[in-house]
Design a protein around this motif. Structure first.
Motif, PDB file in Angstrom:
ATOM      1  N   GLY A  19       0.542  -1.369  -0.258  1.00 39.60           N
ATOM      2  CA  GLY A  19      -0.529   0.319   0.229  1.00 39.60           C
ATOM      3  C   GLY A  19       0.128   1.334  -0.243  1.00 39.60           C
ATOM      4  O   GLY A  19       2.156   1.626   1.015  1.00 39.60           O
ATOM      5  N   GLY A  20       0.049   2.477  -0.221  1.00 43.26           N
ATOM      6  CA  GLY A  20       0.972   3.529  -0.548  1.00 43.26           C
ATOM      7  C   GLY A  20      -0.359   4.287   0.366  1.00 43.26           C
ATOM      8  O   GLY A  20      -0.708   3.853   0.943  1.00 43.26           O
ATOM      9  N   SER A  21       0.199   5.308  -0.123  1.00 43.40           N
ATOM     10  CA  SER A  21      -0.500   6.680  -0.199  1.00 43.40           C
ATOM     11  C   SER A  21      -2.341   6.652   0.398  1.00 43.40           C
ATOM     12  O   SER A  21      -3.665   6.671   1.625  1.00 43.40           O
ATOM     13  N   GLY A  22      -3.094   6.051  -0.439  1.00 41.54           N
ATOM     14  CA  GLY A  22      -4.719   5.273  -0.538  1.00 41.54           C
ATOM     15  C   GLY A  22      -4.672   4.413   0.344  1.00 41.54           C
ATOM     16  O   GLY A  22      -6.226   4.775   0.851  1.00 41.54           O
ATOM     17  N   THR A  23      -4.437   3.832   0.479  1.00 38.73           N
ATOM     18  CA  THR A  23      -4.010   2.548   1.852  1.00 38.73           C
ATOM     19  C   THR A  23      -3.945   3.387   3.167  1.00 38.73           C
ATOM     20  O   THR A  23      -4.081   3.125   4.037  1.00 38.73           O
ATOM     21  N   LEU A  24      -3.095   4.337   2.724  1.00 44.16           N
ATOM     22  CA  LEU A  24      -2.777   4.709   4.287  1.00 44.16           C
ATOM     23  C   LEU A  24      -3.701   5.488   5.344  1.00 44.16           C
ATOM     24  O   LEU A  24      -4.443   5.209   6.204  1.00 44.16           O
ATOM     25  N   SER A  25      -4.416   6.144   4.351  1.00 46.27           N
ATOM     26  CA  SER A  25      -6.202   6.845   4.148  1.00 46.27           C
ATOM     27  C   SER A  25      -6.490   6.315   4.877  1.00 46.27           C
ATOM     28  O   SER A  25      -7.618   5.925   5.613  1.00 46.27           O
ATOM     29  N   GLU A  26      -6.796   4.427   4.143  1.00 47.75           N
ATOM     30  CA  GLU A  26      -7.802   3.153   5.107  1.00 47.75           C
ATOM     31  C   GLU A  26      -7.451   3.427   6.012  1.00 47.75           C
ATOM     32  O   GLU A  26      -8.514   3.409   6.895  1.00 47.75           O
ATOM     33  N   ILE A  27      -6.251   2.953   6.431  1.00 45.82           N
ATOM     34  CA  ILE A  27      -5.417   2.576   7.740  1.00 45.82           C
ATOM     35  C   ILE A  27      -6.572   3.831   8.546  1.00 45.82           C
ATOM     36  O   ILE A  27      -7.354   3.591   9.557  1.00 45.82           O
ATOM     37  N   CYS A  28      -6.069   4.484   8.233  1.00 51.16           N
ATOM     38  CA  CYS A  28      -6.481   5.702   9.490  1.00 51.16           C
ATOM     39  C   CYS A  28      -7.852   6.208   9.489  1.00 51.16           C
ATOM     40  O   CYS A  28      -8.216   6.347  10.535  1.00 51.16           O
TER      41      CYS A  28
END
Length: 82
Positions: A19-28
């Motif tokens: 994951g990149g930034s999209g995955t990071l926002s989903e994690i958050c």
């Protein structure tokens, strides 16, 4: 961004793979709403960054690390049915 929040918040639990930034926002998003999360080791990106830890000092949800996709499904089902 809306898609990321819809994905994370409509789920009972989250499995993180790379994951990149999209995955990071989903994690958050999932983290803020205390969704159970499992990350598959050695897939890179956001999964490896937060594995077996927390996103921040609040320690809302520990992101559990597993080795395989099969282990991820088993663990996330365990977490959401506990």
């Amino acid at each position: 961004m809306t898609r990321d929040f819809l994905n994370a918040l409509s789920a009972d639990g989250v499995i993180i793979v790379g994951g990149g930034s999209g995955t990071l926002s989903e994690i958050c998003a999932a983290y803020m709403y205390k969704k159970p999360m499992v990350a598959i080791r050695n897939t890179g990106g956001a999964a490896d960054k937060f594995i077996d830890g927390y996103v921040d000092h609040r320690k809302n949800v520990k992101i559990i690390g597993v080795d395989t996709a099969k282990d991820a499904v088993k663990k996330i089902v365990e977490l959401i049915t506990a």
